[in-house]
Design an enzyme around this catalytic site. Structure first.
Site, PDB file in Angstrom:
ATOM      1  CD  GLU A   1      -5.472  -7.886   7.561  1.00 26.50           C
ATOM      2  OE1 GLU A   1      -5.055  -7.977   7.877  1.00 26.50           O
ATOM      3  OE2 GLU A   1      -6.791  -7.614   5.983  1.00 26.50           O
TER       4      GLU A   1
ATOM      5  CE  LYS B   1      -8.053  -4.786   8.548  1.00 24.89           C
ATOM      6  NZ  LYS B   1      -7.224  -4.339   7.076  1.00 24.89           N
TER       7      LYS B   1
ATOM      8  CE  LYS C   1     -11.883  -4.304   6.566  1.00 29.14           C
ATOM      9  NZ  LYS C   1     -11.215  -5.263   5.185  1.00 29.14           N
TER      10      LYS C   1
ATOM     11  CB  VAL D   1     -13.738   1.567   6.351  1.00 31.68           C
ATOM     12  CG1 VAL D   1     -15.518   0.249   6.515  1.00 31.68           C
ATOM     13  CG2 VAL D   1     -13.645   1.546   8.383  1.00 31.68           C
TER      14      VAL D   1
ATOM     15  CB  VAL E   1      -0.859  -0.087   0.901  1.00 31.30           C
ATOM     16  CG1 VAL E   1      -1.939   1.662   0.978  1.00 31.30           C
ATOM     17  CG2 VAL E   1      -1.962  -0.885   0.986  1.00 31.30           C
TER      18      VAL E   1
END
Ligand code: HSE
Length: 377
Positions: A173, A88, A188, A115, A11
């Site tokens: 994950e 999150k 979330k 989220v 990311v």
């Protein structure tokens, strides 16, 4: 805007790529433990370089995990730096601490990417709240479990094989138990409900049951009965407090949620004037998630202040009654007393409190570790 980026992984690398094409913001530092020659002098290994540089006004975090992300976030907020994050777990677990630190220093804390990845969910929930009370929110907020359920339904693939595919595709994950057992979607939902209802939910306020025990047989039974099973997060205000829960849910096959394919997310709220609004899109992945991190930075540039909600306080835990499908070999007088009829290898109950049903499933997990339940709409 001068930004420090924490984490140059999937990311973080996406955030870097998007920002390098912009003129309104610049990445001054990238913090990572690894070496990346292409970053030159921007790469730093010492967080204090960022913290002590007054030119850095905004810190974007894409590291994940609770520590040291929490210590970094608090230090940045206290130092008067805006903080945007996709983490999150961090925001749901330390919601009170982070929002208090933000309030005290008057900066902005945003986590739109936390989220729904690239879906503009939290910012629209915030906009809705400016006018409307939110009578309910719900959704498919975890791509990995949706991928597993969709693949089992349409590909006649086993749970284990579908999970392996989701891991290969990079949806899961680091520890996929967080997806399968509902912890990722629980985080979330906590953030969403806190924003919608100005409350401070914690993990123990959100009964959570995942999809680990679903079988091909369950899915065949649901299909024959006209249902599709999805892992759904739901929250709504009740007379006693906010009811929020996560559970596999049987949805009539001809509904929008039942049709959500692959790793997609669909999240909705019902507002008193807006009615139902639904947000659909890529709930995970490099560029969708990076997109929302950068959107948060642009919102701050445009003058966004504070967090999304007005940061009310604790509320009592509410409950919601609905019918359930339960498949278990454990014997229970309580289950017998609420059974309405049989369905496949399981039974369907009369409407029963979600808190009671989740407690029941925990109580039989030793006697029947393979037991499965799903709420019915
Ligand atoms: N593991 C998460 C998912 C990633 O599958 O939705 C995005 O939060």
């Amino acid at each position: 805007m001068k930004i420090a980026l924490l984490g140059y992984g999937i990311v973080g690398g996406g955030v870097y790529r998007i920002i390098e094409k912009r003129t309104d913001m610049k990445i001054k530092y990238v913090l990572d433990l690894r070496e990346f020659p292409e970053l030159g002098e921007r790469l730093v290994h010492d967080f204090d370089t960022i913290l002590n540089d007054p030119e850095v006004d905004t810190v974007a975090e894409a590291m994940g995990g609770l520590h040291p992300a929490y210590e970094f976030a608090i230090a940045c907020l206290k130092a008067g730096k805006n903080y945007v994050t996709a983490n999150k777990h961090l925001v749901s677990h330390y919601y009170t601490e982070l929002t208090q630190a933000m309030k005290q220093s008057g900066v902005c804390l945003r986590c739109t990417a936390a989220v729904g990845g690239g879906i503009p969910w939290l910012i629209n929930l915030e906009r809705a709240r400016r006018i409307d009370g939110i009578s309910s929110l719900q959704g498919i907020m975890n791509g990995t479990t949706n991928y597993i359920l969709d693949t089992m339904l349409h590909g006649s693939v086993s749970f284990a094989d579908a999970l392996a595919q989701a891991q290969e595709l990079g949806y899961a994950e680091a520890n996929p138990a967080a997806d399968v057992d509902g912890l990722d979607i629980q985080r979330k939902l906590i953030i969403s409900a806190n924003v919608a209802y100005d409350c401070l939910l914690t993990e123990s306020d959100v009964p959570t049951f995942g999809i680990r025990n679903i079988t091909d047989g369950d899915i065949r039974t649901f299909t024959e009965a006209g249902y599709v099973c999805k892992l759904v997060a739901a929250a709504l205000p009740t007379a006693n407090g906010v009811a929020a829960w996560i559970e596999p849910t049987l949805l009539p096959a001809r509904t929008m949620m039942a049709a959500v394919p692959a790793n997609f997310n669909l999240i909705s709220f019902v507002g008193e004037n807006a009615g139902e609004q639904s947000f659909y899109g890529q709930g995970a992945g490099r560029f969708p998630t990076a997109y929302n991190l950068v959107q948060d930075c642009i919102d701050i540039l445009g003058g966004a202040k504070g967090f999304y909600g007005s940061l009310g306080g604790r509320v009592e835990q509410g409950s919601h009654a609905h019918p359930y499908y339960v498949r278990t070999s454990a014997k229970s007088d309580w289950l017998d007393s609420i059974t309405d009829h049989t369905l496949g290898d399981g039974i369907v109950t009369v409407p029963v409190s979600n808190l009671q049903m989740h407690d029941f499933m925990s109580s039989i997990s030793g006697a029947d570790p393979d037991a499965f339940m799903a709420g019915i709409r």
